[in-house]
Design a protein around this motif. Structure first.
Motif, PDB file in Angstrom:
ATOM      1  N   ARG A   9       0.337   8.017  -8.319  1.00  0.00           N
ATOM      2  CA  ARG A   9      -0.548   8.954  -9.024  1.00  0.00           C
ATOM      3  C   ARG A   9      -1.223   9.898  -8.045  1.00  0.00           C
ATOM      4  NH1 ARG A   9      -4.502   5.052 -12.229  1.00  0.00           N
ATOM      5  NH2 ARG A   9      -4.486   4.081 -10.177  1.00  0.00           N
ATOM      6  N   PRO A  10      -1.492  11.158  -8.406  1.00  0.00           N
ATOM      7  CA  PRO A  10      -1.209  11.808  -9.698  1.00  0.00           C
ATOM      8  C   PRO A  10       0.096  12.591  -9.710  1.00  0.00           C
ATOM      9  CG  PRO A  10      -2.659  13.200  -8.431  1.00  0.00           C
ATOM     10  CD  PRO A  10      -2.319  12.025  -7.551  1.00  0.00           C
ATOM     11  N   ARG A  11       1.024  12.263  -8.806  1.00  0.00           N
ATOM     12  CA  ARG A  11       2.279  12.995  -8.771  1.00  0.00           C
ATOM     13  C   ARG A  11       3.121  12.685 -10.009  1.00  0.00           C
ATOM     14  NH1 ARG A  11       4.443  11.097  -3.122  1.00  0.00           N
ATOM     15  NH2 ARG A  11       3.144   9.329  -3.718  1.00  0.00           N
ATOM     16  N   THR A  12       3.948  13.645 -10.422  1.00  0.00           N
ATOM     17  CA  THR A  12       4.825  13.459 -11.577  1.00  0.00           C
ATOM     18  C   THR A  12       6.107  12.761 -11.151  1.00  0.00           C
ATOM     19  OG1 THR A  12       5.943  15.582 -11.234  1.00  0.00           O
ATOM     20  CG2 THR A  12       3.950  15.589 -12.605  1.00  0.00           C
ATOM     21  N   ALA A  13       6.883  12.323 -12.149  1.00  0.00           N
ATOM     22  CA  ALA A  13       8.136  11.622 -11.871  1.00  0.00           C
ATOM     23  C   ALA A  13       9.073  12.468 -11.020  1.00  0.00           C
ATOM     24  CB  ALA A  13       8.807  11.249 -13.196  1.00  0.00           C
ATOM     25  N   GLN A  14       9.163  13.764 -11.312  1.00  0.00           N
ATOM     26  CA  GLN A  14      10.057  14.642 -10.565  1.00  0.00           C
ATOM     27  C   GLN A  14       9.632  14.733  -9.101  1.00  0.00           C
ATOM     28  OE1 GLN A  14       8.650  15.378 -13.479  1.00  0.00           O
ATOM     29  NE2 GLN A  14      10.436  15.390 -14.851  1.00  0.00           N
ATOM     30  N   GLN A  15       8.345  14.855  -8.859  1.00  0.00           N
ATOM     31  CA  GLN A  15       7.853  14.916  -7.485  1.00  0.00           C
ATOM     32  C   GLN A  15       8.113  13.609  -6.735  1.00  0.00           C
ATOM     33  OE1 GLN A  15       3.791  15.829  -8.591  1.00  0.00           O
ATOM     34  NE2 GLN A  15       3.976  17.960  -7.947  1.00  0.00           N
ATOM     35  N   ILE A  16       7.944  12.494  -7.436  1.00  0.00           N
ATOM     36  CA  ILE A  16       8.146  11.186  -6.812  1.00  0.00           C
ATOM     37  C   ILE A  16       9.614  10.994  -6.439  1.00  0.00           C
ATOM     38  CG2 ILE A  16       8.016   8.687  -7.179  1.00  0.00           C
ATOM     39  CD1 ILE A  16       5.721   9.394  -9.214  1.00  0.00           C
ATOM     40  N   GLU A  17      10.518  11.353  -7.347  1.00  0.00           N
ATOM     41  CA  GLU A  17      11.944  11.154  -7.088  1.00  0.00           C
ATOM     42  C   GLU A  17      12.445  12.051  -5.964  1.00  0.00           C
ATOM     43  OE1 GLU A  17      14.101  11.383 -10.744  1.00  0.00           O
ATOM     44  OE2 GLU A  17      13.247   9.526 -11.537  1.00  0.00           O
ATOM     45  N   ARG A  18      11.819  13.213  -5.813  1.00  0.00           N
ATOM     46  CA  ARG A  18      12.196  14.072  -4.685  1.00  0.00           C
ATOM     47  C   ARG A  18      11.793  13.440  -3.361  1.00  0.00           C
ATOM     48  NH1 ARG A  18      10.844  18.571  -8.070  1.00  0.00           N
ATOM     49  NH2 ARG A  18       8.711  18.626  -7.235  1.00  0.00           N
ATOM     50  N   LYS A  19      10.631  12.819  -3.338  1.00  0.00           N
ATOM     51  CA  LYS A  19      10.143  12.201  -2.104  1.00  0.00           C
ATOM     52  C   LYS A  19      10.737  10.820  -1.882  1.00  0.00           C
ATOM     53  CE  LYS A  19       5.914  11.186   0.476  1.00  0.00           C
ATOM     54  NZ  LYS A  19       4.430  11.234   0.492  1.00  0.00           N
ATOM     55  N   HIS A  20      10.989  10.092  -2.975  1.00  0.00           N
ATOM     56  CA  HIS A  20      11.508   8.722  -2.892  1.00  0.00           C
ATOM     57  C   HIS A  20      12.764   8.616  -3.762  1.00  0.00           C
ATOM     58  CE1 HIS A  20       7.612   7.646  -1.138  1.00  0.00           C
ATOM     59  NE2 HIS A  20       7.039   8.245  -2.165  1.00  0.00           N
ATOM     60  N   PRO A  21      13.931   8.986  -3.239  1.00  0.00           N
ATOM     61  CA  PRO A  21      15.161   8.993  -4.052  1.00  0.00           C
ATOM     62  C   PRO A  21      15.479   7.651  -4.709  1.00  0.00           C
ATOM     63  CG  PRO A  21      15.506  10.139  -1.974  1.00  0.00           C
ATOM     64  CD  PRO A  21      14.162   9.497  -1.875  1.00  0.00           C
ATOM     65  N   GLN A  22      15.064   6.546  -4.076  1.00  0.00           N
ATOM     66  CA  GLN A  22      15.357   5.226  -4.642  1.00  0.00           C
ATOM     67  C   GLN A  22      14.583   4.952  -5.936  1.00  0.00           C
ATOM     68  OE1 GLN A  22      14.737   2.361  -1.432  1.00  0.00           O
ATOM     69  NE2 GLN A  22      16.929   1.949  -1.417  1.00  0.00           N
ATOM     70  N   MET A  23      13.566   5.747  -6.213  1.00  0.00           N
ATOM     71  CA  MET A  23      12.792   5.540  -7.439  1.00  0.00           C
ATOM     72  C   MET A  23      13.676   5.674  -8.670  1.00  0.00           C
ATOM     73  SD  MET A  23       9.705   4.761  -8.336  1.00  0.00           S
ATOM     74  CE  MET A  23       8.564   4.821  -9.727  1.00  0.00           C
ATOM     75  N   ALA A  24      14.610   6.591  -8.642  1.00  0.00           N
ATOM     76  CA  ALA A  24      15.520   6.774  -9.782  1.00  0.00           C
ATOM     77  C   ALA A  24      16.355   5.515 -10.009  1.00  0.00           C
ATOM     78  CB  ALA A  24      16.422   7.981  -9.541  1.00  0.00           C
ATOM     79  N   ALA A  25      16.783   4.866  -8.911  1.00  0.00           N
ATOM     80  CA  ALA A  25      17.560   3.634  -9.036  1.00  0.00           C
ATOM     81  C   ALA A  25      16.714   2.500  -9.599  1.00  0.00           C
ATOM     82  CB  ALA A  25      18.132   3.248  -7.676  1.00  0.00           C
ATOM     83  N   LYS A  47       0.799  -1.226   0.000  1.00  0.00           N
ATOM     84  CA  LYS A  47       0.000   0.000   0.000  1.00  0.00           C
ATOM     85  C   LYS A  47       0.830   1.273   0.000  1.00  0.00           C
ATOM     86  CE  LYS A  47      -3.767  -2.451   0.294  1.00  0.00           C
ATOM     87  NZ  LYS A  47      -4.620  -2.600  -0.909  1.00  0.00           N
ATOM     88  N   ARG A  48       2.143   1.147   0.170  1.00  0.00           N
ATOM     89  CA  ARG A  48       2.998   2.332   0.246  1.00  0.00           C
ATOM     90  C   ARG A  48       4.171   2.195  -0.713  1.00  0.00           C
ATOM     91  NH1 ARG A  48       5.698   2.458   4.681  1.00  0.00           N
ATOM     92  NH2 ARG A  48       5.955   4.723   4.845  1.00  0.00           N
ATOM     93  N   VAL A  49       4.525   3.296  -1.368  1.00  0.00           N
ATOM     94  CA  VAL A  49       5.652   3.296  -2.299  1.00  0.00           C
ATOM     95  C   VAL A  49       6.939   2.934  -1.569  1.00  0.00           C
ATOM     96  CG1 VAL A  49       7.031   4.708  -3.875  1.00  0.00           C
ATOM     97  CG2 VAL A  49       4.540   4.973  -3.819  1.00  0.00           C
ATOM     98  N   ASP A  50       7.113   3.442  -0.343  1.00  0.00           N
ATOM     99  CA  ASP A  50       8.319   3.139   0.431  1.00  0.00           C
ATOM    100  C   ASP A  50       8.485   1.644   0.649  1.00  0.00           C
ATOM    101  OD1 ASP A  50       9.310   5.704   0.732  1.00  0.00           O
ATOM    102  OD2 ASP A  50       8.126   6.105   2.522  1.00  0.00           O
ATOM    103  N   ASP A  51       7.373   0.936   0.886  1.00  0.00           N
ATOM    104  CA  ASP A  51       7.436  -0.515   1.096  1.00  0.00           C
ATOM    105  C   ASP A  51       7.882  -1.233  -0.178  1.00  0.00           C
ATOM    106  OD1 ASP A  51       6.560  -0.132   3.672  1.00  0.00           O
ATOM    107  OD2 ASP A  51       4.453  -0.548   3.204  1.00  0.00           O
ATOM    108  N   ILE A  52       7.379  -0.774  -1.303  1.00  0.00           N
ATOM    109  CA  ILE A  52       7.769  -1.371  -2.585  1.00  0.00           C
ATOM    110  C   ILE A  52       9.253  -1.148  -2.852  1.00  0.00           C
ATOM    111  CG2 ILE A  52       7.506  -1.176  -5.101  1.00  0.00           C
ATOM    112  CD1 ILE A  52       4.545  -0.606  -4.639  1.00  0.00           C
ATOM    113  N   LEU A  53       9.714   0.067  -2.666  1.00  0.00           N
ATOM    114  CA  LEU A  53      11.116   0.387  -2.930  1.00  0.00           C
ATOM    115  C   LEU A  53      12.048  -0.347  -1.970  1.00  0.00           C
ATOM    116  CD1 LEU A  53      10.792   4.212  -3.670  1.00  0.00           C
ATOM    117  CD2 LEU A  53      11.182   2.362  -5.313  1.00  0.00           C
ATOM    118  N   ARG A  54      11.620  -0.492  -0.719  1.00  0.00           N
ATOM    119  CA  ARG A  54      12.442  -1.214   0.260  1.00  0.00           C
ATOM    120  C   ARG A  54      12.562  -2.679  -0.131  1.00  0.00           C
ATOM    121  NH1 ARG A  54       9.484  -0.356   4.259  1.00  0.00           N
ATOM    122  NH2 ARG A  54      10.351   1.695   4.744  1.00  0.00           N
ATOM    123  N   ALA A  55      11.451  -3.297  -0.514  1.00  0.00           N
ATOM    124  CA  ALA A  55      11.461  -4.711  -0.913  1.00  0.00           C
ATOM    125  C   ALA A  55      12.280  -4.911  -2.183  1.00  0.00           C
ATOM    126  CB  ALA A  55      10.031  -5.199  -1.124  1.00  0.00           C
TER     127      ALA A  55
END
Length: 291
Positions: A71-87, A38-46
């Protein structure tokens, strides 16, 4: 001495191989279920914990569900909040063994967050082109929806996916047809797109009676944005459904529908929709006064 070193090296390689086998077997047991997170952080951690043992489909699943939850945040907003998204995106660009379902999921995820990264675009475009003739119904719908984000100016790629969509159009569900109509206006204005719109409209006309209220609204708004003539048969067939579906729609959809009806010169139907908007805004359930 040389022989002893070689034997020691072989033992180390064996131990290393055994460790990788054990780690891989553990991963199969503990394989992350990204779809239930249910959370982006959980997905990125796993993803980060298991990335060394992931199959391509797992990487795609992590990316798709992270994008869907963002959604509906953009890629730039997501990467600022979740730096691991870029990786994770960088990991996705290194995937080479694409299945049709994985291509569609990666494209849809990219569309969700409007990510425009040249390296990822190149990988996805190549994968879509290779798998275009093998895309299923859902996969084709997802890819054609995502094309304006993934490959906004690639005429050859859009043409290949459009050809696939036309080929299987008769099998598309009402939901899939409404999605394609909604996406068509964002495709390049080519002869292939005109063929797609004509073919999809013919199929939608045959199936007009099975479209849900929301789908009728989506189709009419989509047809209006495509600039179709009021005399187009599918416009008339869908317009006839409007009086019986207005109770099911929210105010935003009703406003869009009323605008479409006026654009198609269906003033009487537009008046029915307008009346329903007034009643919705006044707190009543319907223009008939029923609750």
């Amino acid at each position: 001495l040389g022989s002893a070193l070689c034997q020691q090296h072989r033992r180390l390689l064996t131990v290393s191989a055994d460790a990788r086998t054990v780690a891989s077997e553990v991963y199969e047991v503990e394989r992350p279920q990204f779809c239930v997170m249910k959370r982006v952080d959980d997905i990125l951690r796993a993803w980060y914990e298991h990335k060394a043992h992931m199959q391509p489909c797992d990487v795609v699943s992590a990316y798709f569900h992270a994008c869907k939850l963002s959604r509906p945040r953009t890629a730039q907003q997501i990467e600022r909040k979740h730096p691991q998204m870029a990786a994770l995106v960088d990991h996705l660009t290194r995937v080479r063994d694409w299945r049709a379902a994985d291509v569609a999921a990666a494209c849809m995820g990219t569309h969700y967050i409007q990510l425009r990264k040249p390296e990822l675009t190149a990988v996805l475009s190549e994968a879509v082109l290779k798998k275009a003739t093998k895309l299923g119904l859902v996969e084709t719908t997802h890819v054609i929806t995502a094309l304006p984000t993934v490959a906004p100016k690639d005429k050859a790629l859009q043409g290949a996916v459009i050809h696939r969509c036309v080929t299987i159009a008769d099998q598309l569900s009402a939901r899939q047809l409404s999605c394609v109509i909604g996406a068509a206006r964002r495709l390049l204005p080519t002869a292939a797109r005109r063929e797609l719109v004509e073919h999809i409209c013919r199929v939608a006309l045959k199936k007009a009676h099975i479209f849900s209220s929301a789908q009728v609204c989506e189709v009419l708004v989509g047809l209006r944005k495509l600039g179709l003539s009021p005399s187009t048969p599918v416009v008339g067939a869908m317009a006839k459904r409007v009086p019986s579906i207005v109770l099911d729609l929210g105010t935003a959809d009703l406003r869009a529908l009323a605008a479409a009806m006026r654009a198609f010169h269906e003033r009487d139907i537009a008046a029915i929709v307008d009346k329903q908007i007034v009643w919705k805004e006044s707190g009543s359930t319907s223009a008939t006064g029923t609750v």
